[in-house]
Each structure stands twice: as C-alpha cells, then as structure tokens.
Scaffold this motif. Structure first.
Motif, PDB file in Angstrom:
ATOM      1  N   THR A   3       9.121  -4.400  11.761  1.00 50.55           N
ATOM      2  CA  THR A   3       7.982  -3.837  12.486  1.00 50.55           C
ATOM      3  C   THR A   3       8.286  -2.436  12.988  1.00 50.55           C
ATOM      4  OG1 THR A   3       7.386  -6.064  13.179  1.00 50.55           O
ATOM      5  CG2 THR A   3       6.382  -4.260  14.389  1.00 50.55           C
ATOM      6  N   LYS A  27       5.605   1.292   4.411  1.00 48.16           N
ATOM      7  CA  LYS A  27       4.382   0.971   3.650  1.00 48.16           C
ATOM      8  C   LYS A  27       4.375  -0.500   3.266  1.00 48.16           C
ATOM      9  CE  LYS A  27       4.314   5.316   1.282  1.00 48.16           C
ATOM     10  NZ  LYS A  27       4.324   5.973  -0.029  1.00 48.16           N
ATOM     11  N   ASN A  30       4.191  -2.570   6.694  1.00 44.93           N
ATOM     12  CA  ASN A  30       3.253  -2.108   7.708  1.00 44.93           C
ATOM     13  C   ASN A  30       3.978  -1.821   9.030  1.00 44.93           C
ATOM     14  OD1 ASN A  30       0.747  -1.329   8.652  1.00 44.93           O
ATOM     15  ND2 ASN A  30       0.226  -3.382   9.351  1.00 44.93           N
ATOM     16  N   SER A  31       5.040  -1.037   8.933  1.00 47.20           N
ATOM     17  CA  SER A  31       5.919  -0.750  10.066  1.00 47.20           C
ATOM     18  C   SER A  31       5.562   0.555  10.752  1.00 47.20           C
ATOM     19  CB  SER A  31       7.366  -0.646   9.571  1.00 47.20           C
ATOM     20  OG  SER A  31       7.732  -1.744   8.788  1.00 47.20           O
ATOM     21  N   ILE A  81       1.137   5.806   8.005  1.00 49.51           N
ATOM     22  CA  ILE A  81       2.205   5.157   8.765  1.00 49.51           C
ATOM     23  C   ILE A  81       2.267   5.777  10.158  1.00 49.51           C
ATOM     24  CG2 ILE A  81       4.712   4.750   8.902  1.00 49.51           C
ATOM     25  CD1 ILE A  81       3.310   3.272   6.580  1.00 49.51           C
TER      26      ILE A  81
END
Length: 143
Positions: A3, A27, A30-31, A81
């Motif tokens: 995360t 990517k 989803n960090s 991001i």
C-alpha cells in the motif's frame, strides 16, 4: 500487498530508476509512493562550528531537491499514482530511512545501489546495505 512504498531519493540517476521501478509496482498494487530525501548537515561539529553556514547549505540542497522532485512528479501524475515527498535533515541516513519507514507503516522500500566496492564502500559505507540490514519491511535494491 504494498500500500505504501518508500523511495529514498538522492537525485542520482540510480534513484530516478528506482522511482520508475516503484511506479511500476505502485500501478500493479494501487500503492502510494513517498520520496524521502535525507540531507546530511556537517557531521564534524567542533567548538568553532558555524551553524549558519550549515543552514545555508541545507537551504541550497532543498532547492535542488525540489527541482528534481518537480521533474519526477509528472511521471506519477501520468501513471495516476499518489505521490508525496519528504525532506529530512539527517545525521544518519540509514537510521532515518528505517525510522521513517517504521513510523509511516511503509510496506516496501525501493532504493538504488550505487554499486560501490572496495575502499570506496569501506570509506563511504553503503546506505542500501544498512537499510536492508535494519529495515523490518521488504527492501528492493535497484542497480
């Protein structure tokens, strides 16, 4: 799984490469990414130490760092991001990276190695090695 990703950022081409690798990982998972730059002040303080000179150096270093961060921010934005940056004045880069990662619940540290060997490694040390040894979270070393 990952995360929060921390990227120690020293303005080198290697750290930019580590940042791009961190973007690829971010990517996928989803960090969020945090760029951390540790500024070392004068570690050789003595009774004639002038902290104003040290503060002036730090101010110039921060300006250079912010310019480099401004160059990589569009890459994170383009990849959608979330990214933030942090600049710390540091007396021990390894300790500060590890402490920052622990206090911010970082899941992964992605950092570069400058590949120093022999006398250079002995004299200059290895931040990547120190972080790997002391960190409680996974560390990905990019060459």
């Amino acid at each position: 799984m990952f995360t929060n990703i921390l990227v120690p950022f020293d303005l080198s081409n290697q750290s930019i490469h580590a940042f791009k690798t961190a973007l690829d990982i971010a990517k996928k998972y989803n960090s969020r990414i945090t760029l951390l730059t540790c500024l070392e002040g004068d570690a050789w303080h003595h009774k004639f130490y002038d902290s104003s000179a040290d503060n002036e150096i730090i101010k110039k270093q921060k300006k250079a760092i912010l310019a480099h961060i401004a160059k990589v921010e569009p890459l994170a934005k383009k990849a959608n991001i979330s990214m933030k940056s942090q600049i710390l004045k540091s007396m021990s880069v390894v300790k500060d990276i590890v402490a920052y990662a622990k206090s911010r619940k970082i899941d992964l540290i992605v950092m570069s190695s400058h590949g120093r060997t022999g006398v250079d490694k002995l004299i200059l040390g290895s931040v990547a090695n120190g972080v790997t040894q002391k960190s409680s979270c996974p560390v990905l070393i990019i060459k």
